[in-house]
Design a protein around this motif. Structure first.
Motif, PDB file in Angstrom:
ATOM      1  N   SER A 178       0.824  -1.207   0.000  1.00 16.79           N
ATOM      2  CA  SER A 178       0.000   0.000   0.000  1.00 16.79           C
ATOM      3  C   SER A 178       0.863   1.264   0.000  1.00 16.79           C
ATOM      4  CB  SER A 178      -1.017   0.000   1.147  1.00 16.79           C
ATOM      5  OG  SER A 178      -0.352  -0.059   2.368  1.00 16.79           O
ATOM      6  N   GLN A 226       1.522   1.741  -3.588  1.00 11.36           N
ATOM      7  CA  GLN A 226       0.317   2.170  -4.294  1.00 11.36           C
ATOM      8  C   GLN A 226      -0.015   3.628  -3.973  1.00 11.36           C
ATOM      9  OE1 GLN A 226      -2.893  -0.490  -3.483  1.00 11.36           O
ATOM     10  NE2 GLN A 226      -4.029   0.087  -5.314  1.00 11.36           N
ATOM     11  N   PRO A 233      -0.700  -4.955  -6.671  1.00 14.71           N
ATOM     12  CA  PRO A 233      -1.873  -4.629  -5.862  1.00 14.71           C
ATOM     13  C   PRO A 233      -3.030  -5.602  -6.097  1.00 14.71           C
ATOM     14  CG  PRO A 233      -0.950  -2.647  -6.799  1.00 14.71           C
ATOM     15  CD  PRO A 233      -0.145  -3.784  -7.345  1.00 14.71           C
ATOM     16  N   SER A 282       5.865  -0.570  -7.905  1.00 14.06           N
ATOM     17  CA  SER A 282       4.471  -1.010  -7.753  1.00 14.06           C
ATOM     18  C   SER A 282       4.361  -2.486  -7.395  1.00 14.06           C
ATOM     19  CB  SER A 282       3.689  -0.734  -9.050  1.00 14.06           C
ATOM     20  OG  SER A 282       4.228  -1.526 -10.098  1.00 14.06           O
TER      21      SER A 282
END
Lengths: 784, 290
Positions: B16, B19, B138, B162
């Motif tokens: 996270s 992200q 993610p 990412s």
């Protein structure tokens, strides 16, 4: 043999706690209030003229306080090496450098420098300096640089095309006749690589210029006093107004800063003057690699003639060394190469001819061994080949011909000691010399071999260079000792061994002695730490100072104890009447009652001893201090070495692995055996690197390919072979307590020993080092 | 410019962080390559996300015949791990030969792979072991063979702003299998390989069931010597056969001339020696395990 109290013992180094705990100060971590940071713009071309240089944008960058170029700095010509301060007349020092010039002569040559509030800002400013260059023809090989069509790198080379200074010629006997009379002659030419000192601390200096114009420089120099002379000349101030000091430690040297620390000092001073603030210049590792002196690479030719019975009869040695873009020690190095090369063997007819050549590569200067390892790689290879031609054991041939005490030689001082035969015997025993021809099974892919090499060296630079030492030793009011000597401690243990010598000579414990060193303002002139000289030569001055103080103490004590001073001795800081037991004040019993040594003091009491503490205070109360001064010109003495290497050659890959080096060294009296062994081990590993992996090479555009510790193949701890450091003590009458030099000796014969071992393993003779895998592989292939 | 340094405690937190920062945050583990790249401007990161404190990522495990190495496991951890030494010696040897002791104490094996240098020692070994990487994005979890993590010279297919590589896994070697690593180097530490070779073999009696041979730097990533492997497959493990297979390796090798680390010609000539030695060691190991 005399029993000593302090020397000859492995006392703990006096700098050990400071260095182990990280509190020791080096130039790199030295700092002053308001200090700026300097960075240097370096030439991307090997040879070019600076057509224009525009610093306006750099000066505008916030945080930039000064930009220095050839246009706003002194145009006083100099030489970064200490030759400027110690060349003996009628020779003239070669001066060929400016802080900045309008011609650049190698990739890395100084173009400009910036002082700013941080290194980062200084680096950013460098990128804003606009320089227009006009490229000039460049040349990289010394033999090519001597050819008529080669570009002139410096004007006024009177000795020959691109040859700085004078050609060194050492005649001895009649060499032409000698070869005619020889039964067997060997001749060959050897090629040497460029090796780098790779000392731990890069070149560094912090400069402060006072409002009164007084200049103070803290730096990594190995020679603070000669460096002061150079800086005083460059900046046009009296030497008394320049102070150069180490702060006080130096992270290694190996010759790279005999004189200035490359240009760290003059650039720092120039920037400090322009900015009006202290400036610190610390070379990056790349700066250090490309823009500070290296070992001389080049060529050595040898012709050796022998009688059938193995008696050497004639030897001719020629050296052509690449000194790079500036002379530095380019005149002295070929001199030492010849002098040492000719001093190992008793050869009635010898000659040497050698010089350096300018090229457009990084300057070469002093590095541990100073021309001697180059000479001995060639000589010891040649001696092995001669042994083979004669059908003799290489050791037997060496033992037959090595110099003996009193033999005539080419050096301007006598050979008064040699333990070389003992070195050979002990080293051969350690390596297992007798097994050398039965190490390999038939068909083995990895072949083992054993080889030997020997050599000598100097214990200082006298009488080749100006070379003298001063020291003073003051007995403090409590009987403790303050010693001052101008030599630095570049990691070699000077700050321990000099106090050891003083303590021994005076008769006090080591714990009583403190030393001030490496500072022109607080120590008398000393030529510095180079040429394996510090313990030997500065030590001689320290012993002289101690003896002077001792004489004063004994005279005073003689009056105090009411006996002639000749009857007194000092031990453990107690002055006592010889022939009597050392100890407490006489109680009127025992030996004192015999009357033989009893004295009656001023106070009327009978005593046979007095502590230095009491005596010094007694003197103090009567307005007197004991201050000894040592002012000496050292003699010179030959240390000797025999190295034995065992190698394993991987015939499928060409890799040479050095398994063991037995290094037997005659060092005279070992003042601190542990430090001596450390010097030998460090030297041997540097010699292993020289022989097998280390070199700086160049691409076609004159750029250094090996410009970092990552690319430059310095052996690591994991690469270190077993090293058996064997100390042989053939005392020399000229050294302090018989000591001789040791600092440089650890790598003098190493490359020759390793190359001979590779020959023993493979039957292939290499005329070029380092013995890198591809070079060895190619030779193995060519043979098949 | 670095603005923040985050130390998540869980994999989810790490993901996270990535992200939330839209490409400005980057994973850091040992940092031995990344910090240099950041300093030299080769990579950029406003925020670094340190994964070395996430429980589980530093762990080396073996379960049901599968060895797993967490992405925060250091070279020294791997080199000294009993599991790796017993079940994948080639990787222990490769991890031991990276950099220096200090670098091996900090740098991670997965970092070595993701730095994507053609001759990354552990990537060469992991390729020979047939290792697969677990990669979390993610929205998904995927598994990629280690050799597919190379996107080009010095470029990884993984986007560390990412994605998070959590672990690599490979089958533990069986009793009839052996592995070995050979490295031609100019010194024993702090030296990039002139050549390195990793080999895993599986024997059935005196015969090769199969062999995996990986070599570098002979291309933009670790290169399989599939022709050599084919020669060995199903054949009797004699020294003649090994020699023949080793010689065949050069057909798939395309080394460069390096002024620092040897000519192309030299590397091509010495490569078969390394392959031969690695095969001999691996075979001896496989036989010795019985």
């Amino acid at each position: 043999m005399k029993e000593y109290d302090v020397i000859g013992k492995n006392v703990r180094r006096l700098d050990a706690a400071e260095k182990a705990t990280g509190t020791a100060t080096f130039s790199t971590d030295f700092s002053l209030p308001g200090m700026l940071h300097g960075k240097v713009l370096r030439s991307p071309y090997p040879h070019a003229k600076i057509v224009s240089i525009d610093t306006a944008e750099a000066e505008k960058l916030p945080g930039v306080k000064a930009v220095a170029t050839y246009q706003n700095t002194p145009r006083e010509i100099f030489n970064t090496s200490a030759t400027m301060a110690f060349t003996v007349p009628a020779l003239e020092p070669v001066l060929d450098q400016y802080i900045f010039d309008n011609i650049v002569r190698y990739v890395g040559d100084e173009v400009a420098a910036v002082a700013a509030v941080s290194e980062k800002v200084a680096e950013a400013a460098l990128e804003l300096i606009k320089v227009e260059y006009e490229e000039l023809p460049a040349i990289f090989d010394p033999l090519e640089a001597m050819e008529p069509g080669a570009p002139d790198i410096h004007p006024n080379c009177s000795a020959g095309k691109n040859i700085p200074g004078e050609i060194v010629k050492i005649p001895f006997g009649d060499v032409d006749k000698g070869f005619v009379e020889s039964d067997v002659v060997f001749e060959g030419r050897f090629k040497l690589p460029v090796q780098k000192q790779a000392q731990l601390e890069t070149q560094a200096a912090v400069a402060q210029v006072g409002a009164d114009g007084k200049i103070t420089v803290w730096s990594t120099t190995q020679t603070p006093h000669p460096s002061r002379s150079i800086l005083a000349k460059v900046f046009g101030v009296p030497e008394s107004k320049v102070r150069v000091l180490n702060p006080p430690y130096v992270g290694g040297g190996f010759g790279v800063r005999i004189g200035l620390s490359a240009k760290a000092e003059p650039i720092a001073v120039a920037l400090a003057k322009l900015a009006g603030k202290p400036v610190k210049v610390v070379y990056s590792r790349e700066d250090d690699f490309i823009a500070s002196d290296t070992r001389h690479g080049g060529y050595v030719s040898i012709k050796l003639g022998s009688k059938k019975d193995g008696t050497f009869h004639a030897m001719e040695l020629k050296g052509t060394l690449n000194t790079g873009a500036y002379c530095s020690f380019g005149c002295e190095t070929p001199g030492v190469m010849g002098a040492m090369g000719l001093a190992v063997y008793r050869v009635p007819n010898q000659s040497y001819y050698g010089h350096s050549v300018y090229t457009n590569t990084s300057p070469a200067g002093a590095m541990r061994g100073f021309g001697n390892p180059q000479a001995m790689f060639a000589i010891e290879s040649a001696v092995d080949m001669m042994a083979e031609k004669l059908g003799m054991d290489p050791l037997e041939l060496r033992l037959k011909n090595i110099m003996q005490v009193g033999d005539p030689w080419c050096l301007p001082y006598p050979c008064q000691s040699t333990g070389l035969a003992e070195c050979i015997e002990k080293g051969a025993g350690s390596i297992g010399w007798d097994n050398r021809n039965s190490l390999n099974q038939p068909g083995a892919k990895k072949l083992r071999g054993i080889g030997a090499g020997v050599g000598t060296h100097v214990s200082n630079a006298w009488p080749f260079c100006v070379d003298y030492d001063n020291a003073y030793l003051a007995v403090q009011q409590d009987g403790s000792i303050h010693l001052a000597a101008g030599v630095p401690d570049i990691g070699t243990g000077t700050s321990t061994t000099l106090p050891q010598l003083a303590a021994e000579a005076l008769g006090v414990g080591l714990g009583e002695v403190s030393l001030t060193f490496g500072d022109t303002a607080t120590t008398p002139f000393d030529i510095g730490s180079h040429a394996s000289r510090t313990c030997y030569a500065a030590g001689t001055a320290v012993v002289a100072a101690a003896n002077d103080a001792r004489r004063q103490v004994l005279e005073y004590a003689g009056d105090f104890l009411n006996v002639p001073p000749e009857r007194l001795d000092i031990k453990g800081s107690v002055i006592y009447i010889t022939g009597q037991e050392l100890g407490e004040q006489c109680a009127g019993t025992g030996v004192c009652q015999t009357g033989a040594g009893t004295s009656v003091c001023e106070t009327g009491e009978k005593r046979n001893s007095v502590s230095l503490r009491d005596l010094a205070y007694h003197a103090h109360l009567r307005n007197k201090q004991f201050i000894g001064v040592g002012r000496i010109v050292p003699g010179n003495a030959p240390p000797w070495q025999a190295h034995f290497a065992e190698v394993e050659v991987d015939t499928e890959t060409g890799q040479v692995k050095v398994l063991k080096v037995a290094a037997a060294h005659d060092v005279g009296k070992a003042i601190n055996p542990c430090i001596v062994e450390g010097q030998i081990e460090g030297g041997v590993l540097m010699g292993v690197g020289y022989a097998t992996s280390e070199e700086i090479t160049y691409d076609a555009k004159g750029r250094q390919l090996h410009n970092s510790l990552h690319k430059y193949m310095l052996p690591t701890a994991e690469d270190a072979p077993e090293i058996d450091a064997i100390v042989v003590e053939a005392s020399d009458p000229t050294g302090p307590f018989g000591a001789k030099g040791v600092g440089e000796t650890g790598l003098v014969p190493t490359a020759g020993a390793i190359a001979n071992a590779v020959y023993n393993a493979t039957g292939i003779r290499f005329y070029e080092i380092p013995l890198t895998e591809e070079k060895v592989y190619r030779a193995l292939k060519q043979r098949v | 410019m670095l603005q923040d340094y985050l130390v998540p405690k869980t994999i989810d937190q790490a993901l996270s962080h990535l992200q939330n920062n839209n490409g400005k945050a980057r994973i850091i583990a040992g940092g031995t390559d990344l910090l240099l790249d950041l300093k030299e401007g080769k990579k950029e990161a406003g925020i670094l996300v340190d994964i070395t404190r996430i429980p589980g990522l530093k762990v080396i495990t073996m379960e049901n015949g599968v060895v797993r190495i967490g992405s925060a496991a250091t070279h020294n951890q791997v080199a000294k791990s009993d599991i790796i030494r017993e079940k994948a010696l080639v990787l222990a040897q490769a991890a031991r030969s990276v950099g220096s002791l200090q670098i091996r104490n900090s740098g991670t094996v997965v970092g070595n792979v993701l730095n994507a240098q053609p001759a990354a020692d552990t990537a060469v070994a992991l390729t020979a072991l047939g290792a697969v990487a677990e990669i979390l994005s993610p929205a998904k979890k995927e598994y990629l063979p280690v050799e597919e993590l190379y996107a080009g010279l010095g470029k990884s297919t993984l986007d560390s702003t990412s994605q998070l590589l959590t672990m690599v896994q490979f089958p533990a070697l069986l009793k009839n299998q052996g592995s070995a690593f050979e490295r031609l180097e100019q010194r024993k530490a702090l030296a990039l390989p002139m050549l390195n070779v990793a080999v895993v073999v599986s024997l059935s009696g005196e015969q090769f069931e199969w062999a995996r041979i990986v070599m570098a730097p002979v291309g933009t990533k670790p290169v399989r010597a599939t022709e050599s492997e084919a020669i060995l497959k199903g054949a009797r493990a004699t020294s003649e056969l090994i020699e023949k297979a080793a010689g065949a390796a050069i057909a798939q090798a395309n080394p460069r001339d390096s002024a620092l680390r040897g000519s192309r010609e030299y590397r091509l000539e010495v490569l078969p020696v390394l392959v031969k030695r690695a095969l001999e060691s691996a075979v001896a190991q496989a036989k010795g395990n019985f």
